[in-house]
Scaffold this motif. Structure first.
Motif, short mmCIF file in Angstrom:
data_model
loop_
_atom_site.label_atom_id
_atom_site.label_comp_id
_atom_site.label_asym_id
_atom_site.label_seq_id
_atom_site.Cartn_x
_atom_site.Cartn_y
_atom_site.Cartn_z
N GLN A 244 0.85 -1.20 0.00
CA GLN A 244 0.00 0.00 0.00
C GLN A 244 0.88 1.24 0.00
O GLN A 244 1.96 1.25 0.60
CB GLN A 244 -0.92 0.00 1.23
N ALA A 245 0.41 2.28 -0.67
CA ALA A 245 1.15 3.55 -0.68
C ALA A 245 0.17 4.71 -0.78
O ALA A 245 -0.88 4.60 -1.41
CB ALA A 245 2.12 3.61 -1.86
N SER A 270 2.92 7.42 -9.16
CA SER A 270 3.92 7.23 -8.12
C SER A 270 3.46 6.21 -7.08
O SER A 270 4.22 5.33 -6.67
CB SER A 270 4.24 8.57 -7.45
N ALA A 271 2.21 6.33 -6.65
CA ALA A 271 1.69 5.39 -5.66
C ALA A 271 1.68 3.97 -6.21
O ALA A 271 2.04 3.01 -5.52
CB ALA A 271 0.29 5.80 -5.23
N ALA A 272 1.27 3.82 -7.47
CA ALA A 272 1.22 2.49 -8.08
C ALA A 272 2.62 1.89 -8.20
O ALA A 272 2.82 0.70 -7.89
CB ALA A 272 0.57 2.57 -9.45
N LEU A 273 3.58 2.70 -8.61
CA LEU A 273 4.95 2.18 -8.74
C LEU A 273 5.50 1.74 -7.40
O LEU A 273 6.19 0.72 -7.30
CB LEU A 273 5.85 3.25 -9.38
N GLN A 274 5.20 2.51 -6.34
CA GLN A 274 5.64 2.11 -5.00
C GLN A 274 5.03 0.78 -4.60
O GLN A 274 5.70 -0.09 -4.02
CB GLN A 274 5.25 3.19 -3.99
N VAL A 275 3.76 0.59 -4.90
CA VAL A 275 3.07 -0.65 -4.54
C VAL A 275 3.65 -1.83 -5.31
O VAL A 275 3.91 -2.89 -4.73
CB VAL A 275 1.56 -0.50 -4.79
N GLU A 277 6.61 -2.13 -6.52
CA GLU A 277 7.96 -2.40 -6.01
C GLU A 277 7.90 -3.10 -4.66
O GLU A 277 8.63 -4.07 -4.42
CB GLU A 277 8.74 -1.09 -5.90
N GLN A 278 7.04 -2.62 -3.76
CA GLN A 278 6.89 -3.27 -2.44
C GLN A 278 6.50 -4.74 -2.58
O GLN A 278 7.01 -5.61 -1.87
CB GLN A 278 5.80 -2.57 -1.62
N THR A 388 -3.69 0.38 -3.17
CA THR A 388 -3.58 -0.79 -2.28
C THR A 388 -3.62 -2.05 -3.12
O THR A 388 -4.44 -2.16 -4.04
CB THR A 388 -4.74 -0.82 -1.28
N LEU A 389 -2.73 -3.00 -2.81
CA LEU A 389 -2.73 -4.29 -3.48
C LEU A 389 -3.14 -5.38 -2.47
O LEU A 389 -2.52 -5.50 -1.41
CB LEU A 389 -1.35 -4.61 -4.05
N TYR A 390 -4.18 -6.12 -2.80
CA TYR A 390 -4.67 -7.21 -1.97
C TYR A 390 -4.27 -8.54 -2.60
O TYR A 390 -4.22 -8.66 -3.84
CB TYR A 390 -6.19 -7.17 -1.85
N GLU A 391 -4.04 -9.54 -1.76
CA GLU A 391 -3.64 -10.86 -2.25
C GLU A 391 -4.48 -11.94 -1.60
O GLU A 391 -4.74 -11.91 -0.39
CB GLU A 391 -2.16 -11.11 -1.94
#
Length: 393
Positions: A244-245, A270-275, A277-278, A388-391
């Protein structure tokens, strides 16, 4: 200390037109109770709460949660324009991930008035003064500012890439087909591209009325917990927040003199790229997305900002059907803001609810088969963007 964070319960109520809803405390309480029931928790087990709304007085979060219980926990009120719900989620996730709390509630609600958005306090500088000044320089049309912001951004894409108005109509028609299977959506009538184009014109050649989301009332909630808490209480760990970013504006928002930047393109990118990468994933690995389609124009821009297609490639992405079932990634299976509605404080948590249900395999006729990774994008001008990325675990 870095705990895994699981979404163990979600809940929302049907969204309605202004004037047709219950007062906000009752709406919020029903969403919280739905999330508690979904999780199998009692409110007494919740240790903190972050409550988001845009139009409301101080401590409205307490007023809403006092309908559920008077447990004495910290209740923090959150206001970040249209990204308010996801900001509450961001703070709740931080609290669990840091180990500050084991079970945290994120709640969002909005009791909206009809008509265009506007400022409540007129005796002081608006948070949008810099946005409004630049918009006045770049967009020469007499319309409410939100329409000028996003219509102007869509027009910039049309001018640079030759994007046709029909492409935005295709996005709106797709939203209606998805919403037809969502009992919680405000608008469930399917409309065709031609009907979208034939709707009353807001901005000739740029936008029709059906390309804008409606003001809406509603509430949604999510319960987040640590793995140890879930195991102790026998809770579901089927879905976790993988990354999440949150981002805010940089100088390019104003210095680029581009309406697409003014409405948050670089914030979202920017937020998507951070997510990504995380999480160690690429956008091509995501199966389902709930993104911030306050206008059909912003959905198209968001495809590019989130890396779902190349910059300049959004029209081809839409024309190929890559944004819906049978295509590369299903976007807004809920119907999105365009059809589901957009109660500002609740939107981010309604997106969360949809994606958690998708990853659990509980979305019924909206189900995206094989969904394992789900991406959420929630944007608020002024500005803030939460991705936010959910799995599915």
């Amino acid at each position: 200390m870095s705990e895994q964070v699981f979404v163990t319960g979600v809940g929302m109520i049907p969204f309605t037109k202004p004037g047709a809803s219950e007062p906000y405390p009752q709406m919020a309480a029903r969403a919280v109770q739905a999330a508690l029931q979904d999780a199998g928790l009692d409110y007494s087990q919740v240790q903190q709460a972050y409550v988001g709304y845009v139009y409301g007085d101080s401590c409205a979060g307490q007023r809403a949660l006092y309908e559920v219980g008077l447990s004495g926990i910290p209740i923090l009120n959150v206001n970040n324009n249209c990204s308010t719900g996801s900001t509450a989620l961001f703070l709740a996730r931080q609290a669990v991930q840091s180990g500050a709390a084991d079970c945290v509630l994120a709640l969002g609600f909005e009791q909206m008035a009809p008509g265009a958005l506007g400022s409540v306090f007129t005796d002081r500088p608006t948070a949008f003064d810099r946005f409004d000044t630049l918009t006045n320089e770049l967009v020469d049309v007499e319309l409410p500012l939100a329409l000028r912001y996003f219509g102007g951004a869509g027009l910039a894409h049309m001018q640079q890439y030759g994007t046709e108005l029909r492409t935005f109509a295709q996005i709106r028609a797709k939203a209606s087909r998805h919403a037809a299977h969502n009992p919680l959506a405000l608008f469930r009538t399917v409309v065709t591209e031609d009907e979208v184009l034939a709707a009353p014109t807001i901005w000739p050649g740029v936008m029709t009325r059906l390309m804008a989301c409606p003001p809406t009332c509603g509430a949604a909630a999510a319960l987040l917990c640590s793995e140890s808490f879930a195991k102790r209480h026998g809770l579901s760990t089927a879905v976790r927040i993988k990354a999440q970013a949150m981002t805010t504006d940089r100088p390019a928002t104003f210095e680029a003199r581009d309406m697409r930047e003014l409405v948050g393109f670089s914030m979202a990118r920017s937020a998507a790229l951070q997510v990504y990468e995380q999480a160690g994933v690429s956008p091509q690995e995501v199966q389902v997305v709930e993104l911030h389609d306050c206008f059909a124009q912003n959905e198209l821009l968001s495809y590019e900002a989130l890396g779902l297609c190349p910059v300049g490639g959004a029209e081809a992405f839409v024309r190929a059907g890559d944004n819906t079932y049978g295509g590369r990634v299903v976007t807004n299976p809920s119907g999105g803001l365009l059809s589901k509605g957009h109660p500002l404080g609740a939107t981010g948590l309604a997106q969360c609810t949809e994606l958690v249900q998708q990853l659990r395999g509980q979305a019924e006729r909206r189900q995206v088969e094989g969904a394992r990774l789900a991406l959420q994008h929630n944007l608020g001008l002024g500005g803030a963007c939460v991705v936010t990325l959910y799995e599915r675990t």
